[in-house]
Design a protein around this motif. Sequence first.
Motif, PDB file in Angstrom:
ATOM      1  N   PRO A   1      -5.485  -4.202   4.358  1.00 52.27           N
ATOM      2  CA  PRO A   1      -6.177  -4.286   3.245  1.00 52.27           C
ATOM      3  C   PRO A   1      -7.169  -3.218   2.930  1.00 52.27           C
ATOM      4  CG  PRO A   1      -6.009  -6.492   4.124  1.00 52.27           C
ATOM      5  CD  PRO A   1      -5.576  -5.626   5.183  1.00 52.27           C
TER       6      PRO A   1
ATOM      7  N   ILE B   1      -1.440  -4.683 -10.548  1.00 51.73           N
ATOM      8  CA  ILE B   1      -1.593  -3.397  -9.786  1.00 51.73           C
ATOM      9  C   ILE B   1      -0.375  -2.914  -9.035  1.00 51.73           C
ATOM     10  CG2 ILE B   1      -2.933  -2.419  -7.945  1.00 51.73           C
ATOM     11  CD1 ILE B   1      -5.278  -4.251  -8.662  1.00 51.73           C
ATOM     12  N   TYR B   2       0.241  -3.788  -8.316  1.00 54.87           N
ATOM     13  CA  TYR B   2       1.441  -3.441  -7.556  1.00 54.87           C
ATOM     14  C   TYR B   2       2.878  -3.820  -7.963  1.00 54.87           C
ATOM     15  CZ  TYR B   2      -2.313  -3.546  -4.135  1.00 54.87           C
ATOM     16  OH  TYR B   2      -3.377  -3.199  -3.253  1.00 54.87           O
TER      17      TYR B   2
ATOM     18  N   GLN C   1       0.869  -1.069  -0.027  1.00 59.65           N
ATOM     19  CA  GLN C   1      -0.047  -0.160  -0.006  1.00 59.65           C
ATOM     20  C   GLN C   1       0.715   1.510  -0.034  1.00 59.65           C
ATOM     21  OE1 GLN C   1      -2.869  -0.535  -0.358  1.00 59.65           O
ATOM     22  NE2 GLN C   1      -3.133  -2.842  -0.004  1.00 59.65           N
TER      23      GLN C   1
ATOM     24  N   THR D   1     -11.313   0.913  -9.986  1.00 65.04           N
ATOM     25  CA  THR D   1     -12.070   0.018  -9.402  1.00 65.04           C
ATOM     26  C   THR D   1     -11.664  -1.318 -10.353  1.00 65.04           C
ATOM     27  OG1 THR D   1     -13.597  -1.152  -8.191  1.00 65.04           O
ATOM     28  CG2 THR D   1     -14.163  -0.387 -10.258  1.00 65.04           C
TER      29      THR D   1
ATOM     30  N   LEU E   1      -8.731  -5.437  -1.597  1.00 66.81           N
ATOM     31  CA  LEU E   1      -7.938  -4.078  -1.996  1.00 66.81           C
ATOM     32  C   LEU E   1      -8.358  -3.285  -1.213  1.00 66.81           C
ATOM     33  CD1 LEU E   1      -8.480  -4.649  -6.038  1.00 66.81           C
ATOM     34  CD2 LEU E   1      -6.358  -4.968  -4.889  1.00 66.81           C
TER      35      LEU E   1
ATOM     36  N   PRO F   1      -4.134   3.990  -7.639  1.00 66.60           N
ATOM     37  CA  PRO F   1      -4.448   3.044  -6.642  1.00 66.60           C
ATOM     38  C   PRO F   1      -6.005   2.279  -7.432  1.00 66.60           C
ATOM     39  CG  PRO F   1      -5.132   5.091  -5.997  1.00 66.60           C
ATOM     40  CD  PRO F   1      -4.291   5.234  -6.961  1.00 66.60           C
ATOM     41  N   TYR F   2      -5.931   1.096  -6.837  1.00 63.72           N
ATOM     42  CA  TYR F   2      -7.148   0.217  -7.304  1.00 63.72           C
ATOM     43  C   TYR F   2      -8.111   0.167  -6.016  1.00 63.72           C
ATOM     44  CZ  TYR F   2      -6.274  -1.035 -11.981  1.00 63.72           C
ATOM     45  OH  TYR F   2      -6.163  -1.212 -13.473  1.00 63.72           O
TER      46      TYR F   2
ATOM     47  N   LYS G   1      -3.296  -8.584  -8.612  1.00 63.36           N
ATOM     48  CA  LYS G   1      -2.625  -7.804  -7.880  1.00 63.36           C
ATOM     49  C   LYS G   1      -0.920  -7.468  -8.374  1.00 63.36           C
ATOM     50  CE  LYS G   1      -4.657  -8.936  -3.652  1.00 63.36           C
ATOM     51  NZ  LYS G   1      -4.287  -9.472  -2.015  1.00 63.36           N
TER      52      LYS G   1
ATOM     53  N   CYS H   1     -11.606  -1.690  -3.868  1.00 62.66           N
ATOM     54  CA  CYS H   1     -12.789  -2.368  -4.191  1.00 62.66           C
ATOM     55  C   CYS H   1     -13.271  -2.911  -2.801  1.00 62.66           C
ATOM     56  CB  CYS H   1     -12.532  -3.767  -4.958  1.00 62.66           C
ATOM     57  SG  CYS H   1     -14.098  -4.575  -5.234  1.00 62.66           S
TER      58      CYS H   1
END
Length: 536
Positions: A23, A142-143, A3, A125, A175, A159-160, A139, A162
């Motif tokens: 999370p 995303i990361y 994060q 999202t 997430l 950032p995503y 992930k 949800c």
Amino acid sequence: MKQLKIVKKAALSTALLFGLLAPQAAVFGETSPQPENPSNRGIHVQLLGVNDFHGQIDNYRTVNGKQVGGAEYLAAYIKKYKKQNKNTLTVSAGDTVGASSPTSALLQDEPTIRIFNKIGFDVSTIGNHEFDEGVPEMKRLIYGGNHPATGNFEGADFPYVCANAIDQKNGKPILPPFFIKKVNGMPIGFIGVVTQETKKTVMPTMLKGVEITDEVQAINKYAKLLKAHGVKSIVVLAHNPASSNPDGTNPQGDAVNIANNADDEVDVIFAGHNHAYANTTVDNKLIVQGYSYGTAFTDVDLEIDPKTKDIVKKSGQVITTFHDGIKPDQEVKAMVDKYKEEVAPKINKQIGEAKEAITGTPDASGESALGNFIADAQRVAMGSDFAFMNPGGIRADLNAGTITWGNLFSIQPFNNTLTKMTLTGAQIKAVLEQQFIDNNKKILQVSGLKVTWDQNAPVGQKMIKLTDSAGNDIAPDKEYTVTVNSFLASGGDGFTKFTEGKNQIAGPVDLDALVKYIQDKNAPISAPPTDRIDVQ
């Protein structure tokens, strides 16, 4: 620490953390400082939204006889609109990747994320297609992280969120459920949700350990938390369907239910999933959706009262990305060209010829020529009596002329394997009745079978005649061999009866079966007749 990576990569100037390492973290960001606004005047904020892009970085489409779409044109439009208001945030309502163009998909959809980084998205999202290759791969995109086929990837710069995709082990979102961005000191909260239909549209193995919970309950839970921390401007990024007439009348879809039942502090809902037009207001909540594939985007204009920090005015429009009158963004075009060159040897390989276009557009019965063609290829590949193909697995039409591997990948991009199984005639009828459960109406394409259904009959009694291609009735107690793809075999799209199939045998990837079917014909192919499904 993942994060924290979001904060660093998004270059946020401030980060206020509600348990950042958990999370359910929330992150604050601040736009570039702007001149202070007099307290008696509203702060104008622009939100530019994209939904269901599906990795279509290099594909153009036609609207009203004009070309639309393509990542370089979407980028040019967003850059143009950002210049109209420095207080602009760019958002996505899910399905950014999945069922992608081979130019993106063959590179694990990393090209699409990099292009969205270049465009400068602020928050997204997830949609159901972000789960296509499972949570770890989602992930990784995303990361950041390593993939055997592509090496190390830096991940998304945005950032995503949800709120309703829950880890079954710890009961927490997989997430962050929300993200807060400050604009001229005004905090705007973004809550993400994904449709509960994800459970039907994604293979169960890819959702292992994940529960998709009620969208409204999740939104209201985190809206309450946002309000408790002084956030009065709340936007929902909902990968849930919506539609309306151009004038805003006749609002339809799950997003309407969300609007009617969500916390009244929610002001805007960016919808998605059904690739439709929406620009309407329900229960004082603006609902927008801009079709799909980058052929359009949504422009939402907000006015925030600097005293109350609440949205006092909101309006939206859907902008089509016509190529006329705008030059493509050269940086993004260069990126697309590079990726096209990288995958060209594979996607340009010639497979055969088509005498005519073969489309997946269904007729009144739900049957399409391309659906028939694909079902035939699968039945031949596995040597079964019948084959069934789900229409949602057909993602493009086959044009007349030279057929390349890339063309066929665009049609069947999911990398499903074929499964041969044994079903009784009664089970086959039960499968076909499931086409209409819960207003499903997903008409399976068939091979080796002829079907007659009654549109006025009640659910569960719609099949009135089933025969094989020779006209013999399908006997309820007789066993038949059936071929389906692995998505259907696992009960996908609600066709749970396929999971009862006996003597299951795995076959080739569906795309490989289609390629071989065309190559084995050794002649230009034609559209098969659409005479297998009849509706009364």
